[in-house]
Design a protein around this motif. Sequence first.
Motif, PDB file in Angstrom:
ATOM      1  N   LEU A   1      -3.168  -5.576   4.388  1.00  0.00           N
ATOM      2  CA  LEU A   1      -2.921  -6.289   3.144  1.00  0.00           C
ATOM      3  C   LEU A   1      -3.992  -7.342   2.903  1.00  0.00           C
ATOM      4  CD1 LEU A   1      -1.127  -7.030   0.721  1.00  0.00           C
ATOM      5  CD2 LEU A   1       0.185  -8.519   2.258  1.00  0.00           C
ATOM      6  N   ALA A   2      -4.318  -8.105   3.924  1.00  0.00           N
ATOM      7  CA  ALA A   2      -5.354  -9.127   3.780  1.00  0.00           C
ATOM      8  C   ALA A   2      -6.700  -8.499   3.431  1.00  0.00           C
ATOM      9  CB  ALA A   2      -5.472  -9.941   5.068  1.00  0.00           C
ATOM     10  N   GLN A   3      -7.030  -7.381   4.068  1.00  0.00           N
ATOM     11  CA  GLN A   3      -8.297  -6.712   3.788  1.00  0.00           C
ATOM     12  C   GLN A   3      -8.321  -6.122   2.382  1.00  0.00           C
ATOM     13  OE1 GLN A   3     -10.104  -8.150   6.036  1.00  0.00           O
ATOM     14  NE2 GLN A   3     -11.146  -6.297   6.774  1.00  0.00           N
ATOM     15  N   ALA A   4      -7.177  -5.654   1.905  1.00  0.00           N
ATOM     16  CA  ALA A   4      -7.120  -5.138   0.535  1.00  0.00           C
ATOM     17  C   ALA A   4      -7.302  -6.269  -0.473  1.00  0.00           C
ATOM     18  CB  ALA A   4      -5.795  -4.422   0.304  1.00  0.00           C
ATOM     19  N   ILE A   5      -6.668  -7.407  -0.223  1.00  0.00           N
ATOM     20  CA  ILE A   5      -6.819  -8.563  -1.116  1.00  0.00           C
ATOM     21  C   ILE A   5      -8.275  -9.017  -1.152  1.00  0.00           C
ATOM     22  CG2 ILE A   5      -6.225 -11.010  -1.393  1.00  0.00           C
ATOM     23  CD1 ILE A   5      -3.423 -10.284  -0.318  1.00  0.00           C
TER      24      ILE A   5
ATOM     25  N   ARG B   1      -5.731   2.760  -0.541  1.00  0.00           N
ATOM     26  CA  ARG B   1      -5.489   3.140   0.846  1.00  0.00           C
ATOM     27  C   ARG B   1      -4.394   2.325   1.520  1.00  0.00           C
ATOM     28  NH1 ARG B   1     -10.445   5.418   4.318  1.00  0.00           N
ATOM     29  NH2 ARG B   1     -11.254   6.887   2.780  1.00  0.00           N
ATOM     30  N   PHE B   2      -4.066   1.193   0.940  1.00  0.00           N
ATOM     31  CA  PHE B   2      -3.120   0.300   1.617  1.00  0.00           C
ATOM     32  C   PHE B   2      -1.752   0.937   1.889  1.00  0.00           C
ATOM     33  CE2 PHE B   2       0.363  -2.803   1.170  1.00  0.00           C
ATOM     34  CZ  PHE B   2       0.233  -3.409   2.414  1.00  0.00           C
ATOM     35  N   PRO B   3      -1.106   1.582   0.897  1.00  0.00           N
ATOM     36  CA  PRO B   3       0.218   2.159   1.201  1.00  0.00           C
ATOM     37  C   PRO B   3       0.164   3.172   2.339  1.00  0.00           C
ATOM     38  CG  PRO B   3      -0.154   2.094  -1.164  1.00  0.00           C
ATOM     39  CD  PRO B   3      -1.473   1.775  -0.520  1.00  0.00           C
TER      40      PRO B   3
END
Length: 223
Positions: A72-76, A84-86
């Motif tokens: 989540l932090a990397q996606a933000i 790719r997050f889900p």
Amino acid sequence: MSSLPRALAAEAVGTAGLLAAVVGSGIMAQRLTDDVGLQLLANAVASVAALAVLIAVIAPVSGAHFNPAVSLAQAIRRDLPWSRFPGYAVAQVLGGTVGVAVANLMYDLAPLHLSGKVRTGAGQWIGEIVATAGLVLVVGHVSRGGRGHLAPTLVAAWIFAAYWFTSSTSFANPAVTIARMFSDTFAGIAPASVLPFVLAQVTGVAIGLGGIRLLVSETQESS
């Protein structure tokens, strides 16, 4: 970046390996000694050693997050595409659950059985916030600016330290938290304790991202 199926497989395998180490070493420690301090030391050493190796091996394939909070932090931060997050989060939870089942089976226990170990209270929730915020800050430091080679050492060092100085023993990972409720052993957590831990971890992500903005300069990140 690797294809999505390969990256998801890597995240699942890596998280499974991590949980097998966390839960398996906890069971072994309980069977070898009644000293709770030695049990925690054995659990911490085995867990962070496995984590360091898994990060070094799997990072080139998926980034070696093994942790929805890190993903989540990397996606933000746009270091991981939101698309790719889900998949990463699901792969991590499923992989972690498989790893717990493997650890349980190695010690002749039912593959999945609910833990009765209650972990609750403001002190432990604060511990999870601190552990997760620190982890996000460390990952933010190593993920840019050519510092990726430091990830196995720095991430493992933070988790080892947080095992000992946080009241929660540093789960710092929603996938680890969910998976550990399926083992009524040293590393287990009761189902009722899971949601507050996960909420604390998400809070830690927000604080860790703020720490990155404050402490990791753009000049350092782009150097």
